[in-house]
Design a protein around this motif. Sequence first.
Motif, PDB file in Angstrom:
ATOM      1  N   PRO A 239       0.805  -1.227   0.000  1.00 32.04           N
ATOM      2  CA  PRO A 239       0.000   0.000   0.000  1.00 32.04           C
ATOM      3  C   PRO A 239       0.837   1.276   0.000  1.00 32.04           C
ATOM      4  CG  PRO A 239      -0.721  -1.523   1.708  1.00 32.04           C
ATOM      5  CD  PRO A 239       0.564  -2.042   1.178  1.00 32.04           C
ATOM      6  N   TYR A 240       2.083   1.159   0.422  1.00 34.53           N
ATOM      7  CA  TYR A 240       2.912   2.363   0.527  1.00 34.53           C
ATOM      8  C   TYR A 240       3.733   2.622  -0.724  1.00 34.53           C
ATOM      9  CZ  TYR A 240       1.620   1.536   5.331  1.00 34.53           C
ATOM     10  OH  TYR A 240       0.886   1.310   6.461  1.00 34.53           O
ATOM     11  N   LEU A 241       3.575   1.759  -1.708  1.00 30.92           N
ATOM     12  CA  LEU A 241       4.394   1.899  -2.904  1.00 30.92           C
ATOM     13  C   LEU A 241       3.794   2.909  -3.883  1.00 30.92           C
ATOM     14  CD1 LEU A 241       5.311  -1.834  -3.520  1.00 30.92           C
ATOM     15  CD2 LEU A 241       6.725  -0.045  -2.515  1.00 30.92           C
ATOM     16  N   MET A 306      -9.943   1.293  -6.684  1.00 30.68           N
ATOM     17  CA  MET A 306      -9.683   0.281  -7.704  1.00 30.68           C
ATOM     18  C   MET A 306      -8.868   0.835  -8.871  1.00 30.68           C
ATOM     19  SD  MET A 306     -12.422  -2.121  -9.574  1.00 30.68           S
ATOM     20  CE  MET A 306     -11.932  -3.188 -10.886  1.00 30.68           C
ATOM     21  N   SER A 307      -8.988   2.145  -9.104  1.00 28.13           N
ATOM     22  CA  SER A 307      -8.244   2.725 -10.234  1.00 28.13           C
ATOM     23  C   SER A 307      -6.732   2.598 -10.016  1.00 28.13           C
ATOM     24  CB  SER A 307      -8.634   4.188 -10.399  1.00 28.13           C
ATOM     25  OG  SER A 307      -8.309   4.889  -9.211  1.00 28.13           O
ATOM     26  N   GLN A 308      -6.326   2.361  -8.767  1.00 31.25           N
ATOM     27  CA  GLN A 308      -4.882   2.239  -8.507  1.00 31.25           C
ATOM     28  C   GLN A 308      -4.417   0.780  -8.511  1.00 31.25           C
ATOM     29  OE1 GLN A 308      -4.232   4.485  -4.947  1.00 31.25           O
ATOM     30  NE2 GLN A 308      -4.378   6.429  -6.014  1.00 31.25           N
ATOM     31  N   TYR A 309      -5.279  -0.086  -9.027  1.00 29.63           N
ATOM     32  CA  TYR A 309      -4.904  -1.507  -9.033  1.00 29.63           C
ATOM     33  C   TYR A 309      -3.599  -1.729  -9.781  1.00 29.63           C
ATOM     34  CZ  TYR A 309      -4.903  -6.497  -9.944  1.00 29.63           C
ATOM     35  OH  TYR A 309      -4.529  -7.809 -10.016  1.00 29.63           O
ATOM     36  N   TRP A 310      -3.523  -1.213 -10.997  1.00 27.29           N
ATOM     37  CA  TRP A 310      -2.332  -1.508 -11.809  1.00 27.29           C
ATOM     38  C   TRP A 310      -1.066  -0.865 -11.275  1.00 27.29           C
ATOM     39  CZ3 TRP A 310      -1.778  -5.641 -14.299  1.00 27.29           C
ATOM     40  CH2 TRP A 310      -2.912  -6.294 -14.807  1.00 27.29           C
ATOM     41  N   PRO A 311      -1.136   0.448 -10.862  1.00 24.64           N
ATOM     42  CA  PRO A 311       0.086   0.984 -10.240  1.00 24.64           C
ATOM     43  C   PRO A 311       0.547   0.143  -9.050  1.00 24.64           C
ATOM     44  CG  PRO A 311      -1.445   2.736 -10.671  1.00 24.64           C
ATOM     45  CD  PRO A 311      -2.149   1.468 -11.039  1.00 24.64           C
ATOM     46  N   LEU A 314       2.026  -3.194 -10.347  1.00 27.25           N
ATOM     47  CA  LEU A 314       3.316  -3.086 -11.028  1.00 27.25           C
ATOM     48  C   LEU A 314       4.431  -2.705 -10.058  1.00 27.25           C
ATOM     49  CD1 LEU A 314       2.154  -1.470 -14.375  1.00 27.25           C
ATOM     50  CD2 LEU A 314       2.719  -3.858 -13.897  1.00 27.25           C
ATOM     51  N   THR A 315       4.139  -1.799  -9.109  1.00 31.78           N
ATOM     52  CA  THR A 315       5.200  -1.441  -8.163  1.00 31.78           C
ATOM     53  C   THR A 315       5.526  -2.633  -7.262  1.00 31.78           C
ATOM     54  OG1 THR A 315       3.466  -0.452  -6.816  1.00 31.78           O
ATOM     55  CG2 THR A 315       4.853   1.056  -8.068  1.00 31.78           C
ATOM     56  N   THR A 316       4.491  -3.368  -6.847  1.00 31.31           N
ATOM     57  CA  THR A 316       4.755  -4.536  -6.010  1.00 31.31           C
ATOM     58  C   THR A 316       5.552  -5.577  -6.789  1.00 31.31           C
ATOM     59  OG1 THR A 316       2.633  -4.104  -4.972  1.00 31.31           O
ATOM     60  CG2 THR A 316       3.689  -6.186  -4.436  1.00 31.31           C
ATOM     61  N   THR A 317       5.176  -5.762  -8.059  1.00 30.19           N
ATOM     62  CA  THR A 317       5.916  -6.697  -8.899  1.00 30.19           C
ATOM     63  C   THR A 317       7.385  -6.289  -8.973  1.00 30.19           C
ATOM     64  OG1 THR A 317       3.949  -7.108 -10.208  1.00 30.19           O
ATOM     65  CG2 THR A 317       6.057  -7.706 -11.205  1.00 30.19           C
ATOM     66  N   ALA A 318       7.617  -4.997  -9.177  1.00 31.97           N
ATOM     67  CA  ALA A 318       8.998  -4.521  -9.275  1.00 31.97           C
ATOM     68  C   ALA A 318       9.736  -4.769  -7.969  1.00 31.97           C
ATOM     69  CB  ALA A 318       9.015  -3.035  -9.617  1.00 31.97           C
ATOM     70  N   LEU A 319       9.068  -4.503  -6.855  1.00 28.87           N
ATOM     71  CA  LEU A 319       9.713  -4.715  -5.553  1.00 28.87           C
ATOM     72  C   LEU A 319      10.080  -6.185  -5.359  1.00 28.87           C
ATOM     73  CD1 LEU A 319      10.360  -3.620  -2.608  1.00 28.87           C
ATOM     74  CD2 LEU A 319       8.110  -4.509  -2.011  1.00 28.87           C
ATOM     75  N   VAL A 320       9.114  -7.045  -5.661  1.00 22.27           N
ATOM     76  CA  VAL A 320       9.362  -8.481  -5.459  1.00 22.27           C
ATOM     77  C   VAL A 320      10.460  -8.974  -6.399  1.00 22.27           C
ATOM     78  CG1 VAL A 320       8.327 -10.767  -5.606  1.00 22.27           C
ATOM     79  CG2 VAL A 320       7.037  -8.886  -4.607  1.00 22.27           C
TER      80      VAL A 320
END
Lengths: 396, 367
Positions: A239-241, A306-311, A314-320
């Motif tokens: 949530p903080y990303l 919900m509009s922030q689903y993709w951001p 994608l940020t979580t994906t990048a972090l992981v």
Amino acid sequence: MTPSTAPDLQAAPPLTASDPQAAVTRPHMVRWLLRLHRPALGAWAGLVTVLGAAFLALRGPLADAATQGWREYNACSIETPSCSYDQDAILLYKDLYNYSTLALAALPFLLAAWAGAALVGREMESGTARLAWTQAVPPTRWLAAKLAVPAAAITAGASLLFVLHRMAWTAGRGRIDTAKNWHDVWTFHANGPTTVALALCGLAAGALAGVSLRRTLPALVVGVLSTAVLWGAAQWAMPYLWPARTSVNPLVEGYPGGGIEVDSGLVTAGGAHIADPGCGPLAVNGCPEVYERLHATGFYTTYHPMSQYWPLQLTTTALVLALTGLLVAAAFLVLRRATGTARTGTTGTTGATGATGTTGTTGTTGTDIASTDIASTDTSGTDTAGTARIGTEVTA
Amino acid sequence: MTDTPTDRPEGPADGRSDGRTEGPTDLRTDGPTEGPTDRRTDRPTDRPTDRPTAGRTEGPINRPTPAPAPVPAPALEATALGKRFGRRGRRALQDCTFHLPAGRVCAVVGHNGAGKSTLLALAAGLLAPSEGTVTVLGTTPAAARARVGYVAQDKPLYPQLSVAETLRMGADLNPGRWDEVTADRIVAAGDLDPRARIRSLSGGQRTRVALALALGKRPELLLLDEPMADLDPLARHQLMGTLMAQAAQYGTTIVMSSHVVAELEDSCDHLLLMGGGRVRLAGEIDELTAGHTRVAVTADTDLAPHTVVESRTTGRQLSALIRPAGPLPHEWRTGTPTLEELVLSYLRNPEAPGLAPVPDRAEEAAA
């Protein structure tokens, strides 16, 4: 080699005959790994097929049947006491959705267990890793292939699954009353690329555990546990990303929002955000006085709509993926230290050995190079970190 | 990688290569390493697969040329080599210095825990040395990987693969070197069904497959850790024959550890006796046995100044194994020890002074 050697070619015909090819042939790592891990590959193909079929069924016939069931159920009222609805269809949809989504969410743990135990740990324990390293395959290249080949299969399979899951979820949205929200923990991941990133992270965590612990069972356990920790860390950080949105409602209306909540509480007359004493809605006896005393004028929620689903995805994906990179680098480091691949660098000239290391591994695939690069960049990173820490210790 | 191996060819022969008497041995010392030694300087790990052929074919041609006779890089050379497991852990190996010329068949003997397996694993590039260096075929163990065969003590193989699949692994992972005929022949000699899973094989059969995998690579240096331990006498004899034929045909240097000293006597020409993680005795077996004497004297005889390895007094008789420091008195009854007597004497007497080679760097630098 040189023309002068020509007469002697007869001396060793078999080798000489194959020698021109020798210069261009490279170890068939992929072919070998596919043969070695054929059962795992089969299991993975089976899992992808079963889950994919489940998602397709959920998207089509099962969603339709459940929608029909819900329509019948909602048509029931006191006026039509003997109404009937297809409860089985509703339950089947719900069960299959939940179980298949959970299966997809459990993927990182499954892969961590497999990578820790079967892919790396067992090889280290039984000595078959050494068998591979005493063929013409250096340990780092062995690990690179061991990671790259499964990573490719995982990326392909998990990507397909999250796309199919998303299709299934979209088909049920707004039609089926029990359909999951977009921000339901398991649905959130199953609908997007974090599934792939977390799966790769599990693979890397398992491999690191296998390389460091060198035993099957401990590597399995530690691989799974560390994946759980990393999963929790990613979930906590997610949530903080991306900047969240804050909404304020008057006290009468209760808490606003709906989505991934970051923070919530009371807004005072001065506009300050304070903690909610936990009294409840205004309607509860005594609560208006509590809020009065705190000068609260409304409720606020900081959340991701919900509009922030993709951001967020994608940020979580990048972090992981960044964490995965660190794990992979650590695995290479551990292996190099143990097998002396790094040691040659210290005895000779470091740079030169590093260079020959990469050129020596003939036939590096793109992925191999990528992982080796990660490893080498991390070495310097760790070094600087180490030096920095020493520096602080000295100053302290 | 280090400078030593590249310096060596320039210097004159240091006499080590002269000690050989058998025909094939002569061929093989020069063969595998002569040609590529020079090239190794500029491209240490590049195209590792083309070297052996080049060496073998160039060797005999180069021999008559009067140009500075290149000395082959030693198959295995250790300098102050040490290995410690864990930061404060046991020292499995310390201060090992020895030199094994190419083309030899070398026996590594010693008690359990003497450091034999650690030494072989270091040479195979499976472990990082804690101190000192080990040079394999003139380069680092990592760079020599493609040219070195290794069979670990427990003969690890993938249990889920079949015999044929295991050999295909050798072909896949040793491109350009793999000798399918040899590997198949070794497996076939054991009456193994190629479709049989490794997990269904007996210990001896697995040893056979492991050896086929190592020999199929056609290594220049073959490191074998207790290779024959779980073979029946017939298979042992047959596989030993295969090994020796391989060594003679391709000039393979073989280093094998074993507890069965008697069987080494016929096949080995070099000895590395280890104890307590150190090299206690290293050298050509002929020279070692010639350098020791069995003596039988009266119990009151002073054996000084000769080095006493082992002595035993029975009644009025003193029998000893000594390293003579000079000519022995004529009245002493003497005899040359067998390899087994020599080895057992040293093993029984862990405190006996060793005869490990002095590092000959100074000698080389002077020459």
